[in-house]
Every structure is written in structure tokens, then in C-alpha cells.
Design a protein around this motif. Structure first.
Motif, PDB file in Angstrom:
ATOM      1  N   CYS A 134      78.090 -59.554  82.346  1.00 53.47           N
ATOM      2  CA  CYS A 134      78.978 -59.882  83.299  1.00 53.47           C
ATOM      3  C   CYS A 134      78.721 -58.632  84.193  1.00 53.47           C
ATOM      4  O   CYS A 134      78.784 -57.266  84.791  1.00 53.47           O
ATOM      5  N   GLY A 135      79.333 -59.067  85.783  1.00 51.10           N
ATOM      6  CA  GLY A 135      78.738 -58.449  87.033  1.00 51.10           C
ATOM      7  C   GLY A 135      80.083 -57.230  86.883  1.00 51.10           C
ATOM      8  O   GLY A 135      79.594 -55.641  87.463  1.00 51.10           O
ATOM      9  N   MET A 136      81.377 -57.299  86.831  1.00 50.21           N
ATOM     10  CA  MET A 136      82.263 -56.048  86.315  1.00 50.21           C
ATOM     11  C   MET A 136      81.748 -54.960  85.235  1.00 50.21           C
ATOM     12  O   MET A 136      81.955 -54.233  85.473  1.00 50.21           O
ATOM     13  N   CYS A 137      81.473 -55.504  84.283  1.00 48.71           N
ATOM     14  CA  CYS A 137      80.943 -54.348  83.210  1.00 48.71           C
ATOM     15  C   CYS A 137      80.125 -53.995  83.568  1.00 48.71           C
ATOM     16  O   CYS A 137      79.618 -52.826  83.019  1.00 48.71           O
ATOM     17  N   ARG A 138      78.604 -54.653  83.750  1.00 49.74           N
ATOM     18  CA  ARG A 138      77.537 -53.689  84.438  1.00 49.74           C
ATOM     19  C   ARG A 138      78.097 -52.761  85.219  1.00 49.74           C
ATOM     20  O   ARG A 138      77.512 -51.419  85.502  1.00 49.74           O
ATOM     21  N   LYS A 139      78.925 -53.105  86.296  1.00 51.84           N
ATOM     22  CA  LYS A 139      79.619 -51.636  87.613  1.00 51.84           C
ATOM     23  C   LYS A 139      80.254 -50.447  86.809  1.00 51.84           C
ATOM     24  O   LYS A 139      79.951 -49.465  86.556  1.00 51.84           O
ATOM     25  N   PHE A 140      81.013 -51.443  85.578  1.00 55.09           N
ATOM     26  CA  PHE A 140      81.411 -50.420  85.060  1.00 55.09           C
ATOM     27  C   PHE A 140      81.649 -49.184  83.852  1.00 55.09           C
ATOM     28  O   PHE A 140      81.516 -48.171  84.432  1.00 55.09           O
ATOM     29  N   HIS A 141      80.005 -49.839  83.832  1.00 53.81           N
ATOM     30  CA  HIS A 141      79.374 -48.776  83.195  1.00 53.81           C
ATOM     31  C   HIS A 141      78.122 -48.212  84.192  1.00 53.81           C
ATOM     32  O   HIS A 141      77.579 -47.502  83.194  1.00 53.81           O
ATOM     33  N   GLY A 142      77.965 -48.912  84.984  1.00 53.49           N
ATOM     34  CA  GLY A 142      76.780 -48.285  86.112  1.00 53.49           C
ATOM     35  C   GLY A 142      75.618 -48.720  85.335  1.00 53.49           C
ATOM     36  O   GLY A 142      74.562 -48.023  85.200  1.00 53.49           O
ATOM     37  N   ALA A 143      74.998 -49.712  83.756  1.00 58.66           N
ATOM     38  CA  ALA A 143      74.643 -49.723  83.060  1.00 58.66           C
ATOM     39  C   ALA A 143      73.807 -51.562  83.608  1.00 58.66           C
ATOM     40  O   ALA A 143      75.087 -52.207  83.571  1.00 58.66           O
ATOM     41  N   ALA A 144      72.551 -51.954  82.620  1.00 56.89           N
ATOM     42  CA  ALA A 144      72.108 -53.075  82.601  1.00 56.89           C
ATOM     43  C   ALA A 144      73.782 -54.324  81.991  1.00 56.89           C
ATOM     44  O   ALA A 144      73.834 -55.139  82.383  1.00 56.89           O
ATOM     45  N   PHE A 145      74.487 -53.607  80.534  1.00 58.10           N
ATOM     46  CA  PHE A 145      75.166 -54.601  79.969  1.00 58.10           C
ATOM     47  C   PHE A 145      76.111 -53.712  79.642  1.00 58.10           C
ATOM     48  O   PHE A 145      76.019 -52.452  79.162  1.00 58.10           O
ATOM     49  N   ALA A 146      77.540 -53.799  78.786  1.00 59.33           N
ATOM     50  CA  ALA A 146      78.006 -53.500  77.867  1.00 59.33           C
ATOM     51  C   ALA A 146      78.078 -53.988  76.932  1.00 59.33           C
ATOM     52  O   ALA A 146      77.695 -55.161  76.663  1.00 59.33           O
ATOM     53  N   THR A 147      78.039 -53.184  75.695  1.00 60.71           N
ATOM     54  CA  THR A 147      78.385 -53.876  74.708  1.00 60.71           C
ATOM     55  C   THR A 147      79.742 -53.672  73.972  1.00 60.71           C
ATOM     56  O   THR A 147      79.854 -52.302  74.237  1.00 60.71           O
ATOM     57  N   TYR A 148      80.533 -54.060  73.563  1.00 62.83           N
ATOM     58  CA  TYR A 148      81.566 -53.776  73.284  1.00 62.83           C
ATOM     59  C   TYR A 148      81.623 -54.460  71.455  1.00 62.83           C
ATOM     60  O   TYR A 148      81.876 -55.668  71.047  1.00 62.83           O
ATOM     61  N   GLY A 149      82.759 -53.857  70.987  1.00 66.81           N
ATOM     62  CA  GLY A 149      83.109 -54.175  69.835  1.00 66.81           C
ATOM     63  C   GLY A 149      84.319 -54.321  69.443  1.00 66.81           C
ATOM     64  O   GLY A 149      85.459 -53.850  70.003  1.00 66.81           O
ATOM     65  N   LYS A 150      85.045 -55.034  69.292  1.00 65.95           N
ATOM     66  CA  LYS A 150      86.160 -55.982  69.310  1.00 65.95           C
ATOM     67  C   LYS A 150      86.235 -55.403  67.644  1.00 65.95           C
ATOM     68  O   LYS A 150      86.507 -55.088  66.945  1.00 65.95           O
ATOM     69  N   VAL A 151      87.839 -54.755  67.715  1.00 63.13           N
ATOM     70  CA  VAL A 151      88.425 -53.638  66.658  1.00 63.13           C
ATOM     71  C   VAL A 151      90.534 -54.788  67.380  1.00 63.13           C
ATOM     72  O   VAL A 151      91.092 -54.213  68.256  1.00 63.13           O
TER      73      VAL A 151
END
Ligand SMILES: [Zn+2]
Ligand SMILES: [Zn+2]
Length: 129
Positions: free
Chosen positions: A26-43
Motif C-alpha cells: 500500500c502507498g502508506m507502507c511504501r512511503k513510511f519505509h521509503g521502499a517498494a513495500f513493507a514486510t510486517y510480521g504480526k506478533v
């Protein structure tokens, strides 16, 4: 598993990722990371603890649904958390210092993916620079 931000002042420990690890395009993850995408692990919160540097955590409410956490010293993107769901946290697994105990399960918001971020298997790959 241990993780830390770029400057190393914030450290955390994850016992296990459950139920999934997700690439978010999503665009928010892309901007937050400054990267193509974010990889999040749920904990689940019982499986997570901050070890050091918690006072350096900054937060940004990126929508009414979620807040994102980062290091106020080095800017590393560290997590997001849904408002009202403090029993779980989604950790940006790029900040892990070791391999996670499970692999990536799925990709979401793929319709938001810009053309440049679609991995081109034909480009040269170098071990370092
Ligand atoms: Zn930092
Ligand atoms: Zn996202």
C-alpha cells in the motif's frame, strides 16, 4: 529473535510471529519505509518486548485505523499497530538482526504496486555494491 533500529539504540525481542508475515504494497507502507513495500510480521503482545531504547520511540498516526512507530534518532520504521488492538503489534521485519522463524505468507494491496517496484528477474544481481 532479536531486532533493532539502524542506530542500535532501540532493541526488541520477538518470541514468534503469528499468524502471518505479510508484504504490504500500500502507498502508506511504501512511503513510511521509503521502499517498494513493507514486510510486517504480526506478533501477539505476550510474544513481544522492548529491550532497550523505548523512550526514543516516536509514533505517527497514519490513519484513523493505525499508528506507526519509528526511532526518533535514526528514523527506522519499526512497527504499526491498529488502534484499539494493543494485544498485537506488526513488526517491520527488515529490522530483525536474525532470520525470522517463518517465511513470508502473503502479499497485500498488490493493486497499489507501482510498475517500478515489480521485481524484474532479468536485472543484474551483485553480492554487495
Ligand atoms: Zn535508531
Ligand atoms: Zn500497507
Amino acid at each position: 529473535m532479536l531486532g533493532s533500529c539502524l542506530c542500535g539504540q532501540i532493541k526488541y525481542e520477538v518470541a514468534c510471529f503469528h499468524p502471518e508475515i505479510t508484504n504490504c504494497h500500500c502507498g502508506m507502507c511504501r512511503k513510511f519505509h521509503g521502499a517498494a513495500f513493507a514486510t510486517y510480521g504480526k506478533v501477539q503482545s505476550r510474544d513481544f518486548r522492548w529491550l532497550e531504547g523505548q523512550t526514543l520511540l516516536g509514533t505517527y498516526q497514519s490513519s484513523t485505523a493505525a499508528e506507526r512507530g519509528f526511532c526518533t534518532c535514526c528514523g527506522s520504521s519499526l512497527y504499526y499497530q491498529f488502534v484499539g488492538q494493543e494485544d498485537q503489534i506488526s513488526i517491520a521485519i527488515g529490522t530483525l538482526d536474525e532470520e525470522p522463524s517463518r517465511s513470508v505468507d502473503n502479499s497485500i494491496f498488490c493493486s497499489s504496486r507501482p510498475l517500478w517496484s515489480i521485481c524484474n528477474k532479468d536485472i543484474p544481481e551483485h553480492p554487495e555494491w
